[in-house]
Motif scaffolding. Structure first.
Motif, PDB file in Angstrom:
ATOM      1  N   PHE A 187       0.813  -1.214   0.000  1.00  0.00           N
ATOM      2  CA  PHE A 187       0.000   0.000   0.000  1.00  0.00           C
ATOM      3  C   PHE A 187       0.850   1.269   0.000  1.00  0.00           C
ATOM      4  N   HIS A 188       2.156   1.097   0.127  1.00  0.00           N
ATOM      5  CA  HIS A 188       3.099   2.224   0.105  1.00  0.00           C
ATOM      6  C   HIS A 188       2.681   3.304   1.101  1.00  0.00           C
ATOM      7  N   TRP A 189       2.439   2.847   2.326  1.00  0.00           N
ATOM      8  CA  TRP A 189       1.998   3.745   3.393  1.00  0.00           C
ATOM      9  C   TRP A 189       2.859   3.487   4.607  1.00  0.00           C
ATOM     10  N   LYS A 190       3.432   4.526   5.178  1.00  0.00           N
ATOM     11  CA  LYS A 190       4.415   4.395   6.251  1.00  0.00           C
ATOM     12  C   LYS A 190       3.746   4.414   7.622  1.00  0.00           C
ATOM     13  N   VAL A 191       3.290   3.255   8.079  1.00  0.00           N
ATOM     14  CA  VAL A 191       2.707   3.202   9.415  1.00  0.00           C
ATOM     15  C   VAL A 191       3.821   3.350  10.452  1.00  0.00           C
TER      16      VAL A 191
END
Length: 200
Positions: A130-134
């Motif tokens: 998802f290319h999301w930096k949690v």
């Protein structure tokens, strides 16, 4: 959002956020939690083993990456720098888990390392697909509080109160959004908690 993570702290809030971020870093929390569980289950040696692979080794990887200019800072704030690091840590942690199983480590120590591996795997999916930096800080904090509560004492659920504090520091420093902190905490707690319960 203003990124002050690489700047000198300017206000009391900046200094507090920087201090909380350092103390609440995943590698620090993993080391402390590993030693606590190791002592609690009467296996301090295995606690040290997990502390090495759950805390020391990840930081060594990061420092080597920084030395080779592959990673810009020790909190790995750039998402494109996280993919290879997470993949490497999954392999190393998986290897350490195999060693534990073969050598007959206490089930609690196996479950703790496996829960960390599960939380890391979830973070890897979110980051890579998802290319999301949690937030790894929030994820580790919530995951460790839940596992300590399950393995040592329910009183450790109170440690979940530290997760919003650590999350605030990450938001204040401009390294994460509120959504990334909340998502990291929820994902970490659920992945780690369910994995620990399933094994133990």
């Amino acid at each position: 959002m203003t990124d002050i993570s690489t700047q000198e702290p300017r206000t009391t809030a900046d200094k507090a956020a920087r201090a909380i971020t350092e103390v609440g870093a995943p590698w620090v929390l993993n080391i402390v939690a590993s030693l606590i569980i190791g002592v609690a289950v009467g296996a301090p040696g295995w606690g040290v083993f997990v502390a090495i692979f759950g805390g020391v080794v990840p930081m060594v990887f990061i420092l080597v990456g920084m030395r080779r200019a592959k990673i810009s800072d020790h909190h790995v704030t750039r998402i494109n720098e996280r993919h290879m690091l997470i993949a490497s840590l999954l392999v190393v942690t998986g290897g350490a888990l195999v060693v534990q199983i073969v050598a007959g480590a206490p089930i609690e120590m196996i479950a703790f390392l496996a829960s960390g591996l599960a939380a890391l795997a979830v973070a890897a999916v979110i980051t890579s697909i998802f290319h999301w930096k949690v937030s790894g800080h929030a994820g580790a904090s919530a995951a460790i509080a839940v596992v300590l509560a399950l393995s040592v004492s329910p009183w450790w659920y109170l440690a979940l109160a530290l997760t919003p504090v650590i999350g605030w520091s990450r938001i204040h420093l401009g390294d994460h959004t509120k959504s990334q902190v909340v998502a990291g905490a929820i994902a970490g707690a659920i992945a780690a908690g369910l994995t620990y319960i399933a094994i133990v």
